[in-house]
Each structure stands twice: as C-alpha cells, then as structure tokens.
Design a protein around this motif. Structure first.
Motif, PDB file in Angstrom:
ATOM      1  N   MET A   1       0.883  -1.359  -0.118  1.00  0.00           N
ATOM      2  CA  MET A   1       0.036  -0.048  -0.050  1.00  0.00           C
ATOM      3  C   MET A   1       1.040   1.252  -0.125  1.00  0.00           C
ATOM      4  O   MET A   1       1.900   1.180   0.710  1.00  0.00           O
ATOM      5  N   VAL A   2       0.501   2.354  -0.792  1.00  0.00           N
ATOM      6  CA  VAL A   2       1.298   3.473  -0.754  1.00  0.00           C
ATOM      7  C   VAL A   2       0.946   4.185   0.160  1.00  0.00           C
ATOM      8  O   VAL A   2      -0.069   4.309   0.766  1.00  0.00           O
ATOM      9  N   VAL A  11      -9.166   8.319  -5.948  1.00  0.00           N
ATOM     10  CA  VAL A  11      -9.532   7.474  -7.000  1.00  0.00           C
ATOM     11  C   VAL A  11      -7.799   6.955  -7.405  1.00  0.00           C
ATOM     12  O   VAL A  11      -7.508   6.032  -7.802  1.00  0.00           O
ATOM     13  N   ASP A  12      -6.966   7.828  -7.033  1.00  0.00           N
ATOM     14  CA  ASP A  12      -5.610   7.601  -7.263  1.00  0.00           C
ATOM     15  C   ASP A  12      -4.838   6.364  -6.512  1.00  0.00           C
ATOM     16  O   ASP A  12      -4.276   5.649  -7.064  1.00  0.00           O
ATOM     17  N   TYR A  13      -5.413   6.367  -5.575  1.00  0.00           N
ATOM     18  CA  TYR A  13      -4.862   5.233  -4.509  1.00  0.00           C
ATOM     19  C   TYR A  13      -5.662   3.673  -5.087  1.00  0.00           C
ATOM     20  O   TYR A  13      -5.030   2.719  -4.988  1.00  0.00           O
ATOM     21  N   LEU A  17      -3.634   0.797  -6.242  1.00  0.00           N
ATOM     22  CA  LEU A  17      -3.987  -0.632  -5.759  1.00  0.00           C
ATOM     23  C   LEU A  17      -4.307  -1.598  -6.781  1.00  0.00           C
ATOM     24  O   LEU A  17      -3.744  -2.781  -6.641  1.00  0.00           O
ATOM     25  N   PHE A  18      -5.006  -1.327  -7.915  1.00  0.00           N
ATOM     26  CA  PHE A  18      -5.268  -2.046  -8.800  1.00  0.00           C
ATOM     27  C   PHE A  18      -3.798  -2.342  -9.558  1.00  0.00           C
ATOM     28  O   PHE A  18      -3.652  -3.822 -10.025  1.00  0.00           O
ATOM     29  N   PHE A  19      -3.211  -1.623  -9.818  1.00  0.00           N
ATOM     30  CA  PHE A  19      -1.954  -1.798 -10.625  1.00  0.00           C
ATOM     31  C   PHE A  19      -0.962  -2.784  -9.868  1.00  0.00           C
ATOM     32  O   PHE A  19      -0.189  -3.572 -10.092  1.00  0.00           O
ATOM     33  N   LEU A  72       5.273   2.057  -5.735  1.00  0.00           N
ATOM     34  CA  LEU A  72       4.497   1.103  -5.228  1.00  0.00           C
ATOM     35  C   LEU A  72       5.252   0.240  -4.055  1.00  0.00           C
ATOM     36  O   LEU A  72       4.935  -0.296  -3.161  1.00  0.00           O
ATOM     37  N   ALA A  73       6.566   0.041  -4.479  1.00  0.00           N
ATOM     38  CA  ALA A  73       7.495  -0.820  -3.600  1.00  0.00           C
ATOM     39  C   ALA A  73       7.867   0.002  -2.288  1.00  0.00           C
ATOM     40  O   ALA A  73       8.331  -0.563  -1.092  1.00  0.00           O
ATOM     41  N   GLY A  74       7.624   1.449  -2.286  1.00  0.00           N
ATOM     42  CA  GLY A  74       7.786   2.059  -1.020  1.00  0.00           C
ATOM     43  C   GLY A  74       9.128   2.696  -1.181  1.00  0.00           C
ATOM     44  O   GLY A  74       9.728   2.998  -0.343  1.00  0.00           O
ATOM     45  N   ASP A  75       9.740   2.725  -2.458  1.00  0.00           N
ATOM     46  CA  ASP A  75      11.179   3.154  -2.462  1.00  0.00           C
ATOM     47  C   ASP A  75      11.454   4.575  -3.119  1.00  0.00           C
ATOM     48  O   ASP A  75      12.479   5.065  -3.203  1.00  0.00           O
TER      49      ASP A  75
END
Length: 84
Positions: A1-2, A11-13, A17-19, A72-75
């Motif tokens: 989760m971002v 909607v951006d979240y 999340l979908f991708f 998305l990986a939190g990097d």
C-alpha cells in the motif's frame, strides 16, 4: 500500500492498488470498469499520474513505469514524486 500523498485524490489510490495487484497494461475505460469509477474521471487522473512519471501512455493504453513500480514498492519518498 502506498503512503498518503498530499495531491492524490481517492481514486488515485484505487488506481495504484489495482496496478499493484495486476501489473498489466490497459485503457482508462477498462481500468474504470474494474475499479468502479467514472471513465472520464479515471482518464483525467491517469493523465495526472502519467505527468508525475508513474505511468506511460501509448495510444491510450496505460502501464506502470519503473518509477511507478518503485513508488508502489515504497522506494520513493513523497519529496521525490513530482507534483503535476
């Protein structure tokens, strides 16, 4: 989760999340159908996320960029994410 990003809309979240679960390329229309949002609004937000470097758009087909995958990986910190 971002993490929470100040300029993101709800909607951006949902898009991210979908991708995060489906690393595929698809149109805004198909994405909108899958996340149950208005197609025009999803298309508008995809352009914003594309301008931030998270997605590539080739002939109306969106896919995550490497930068998007790192995000998305939190990097990626919010400070490193360009605000469109």
């Amino acid at each position: 989760m971002v993490e929470r990003i100040s300029w993101f809309s709800p909607v951006d979240y949902e898009i991210l999340l979908f991708f995060e679960d489906h690393d595929i390329a698809l149109t805004a229309k198909s994405l909108a159908y899958n996340i149950d949002y208005n197609r025009r609004y999803v298309n508008e937000r995809m352009r914003v996320l594309e301008n931030a470097g998270l997605f590539d758009n080739t002939d109306g087909i969106y896919e995550l960029t490497d930068f998007g995958r790192e995000f998305l990986a939190g990097d990626v910190d919010e400070d490193d994410l360009p605000e469109p």
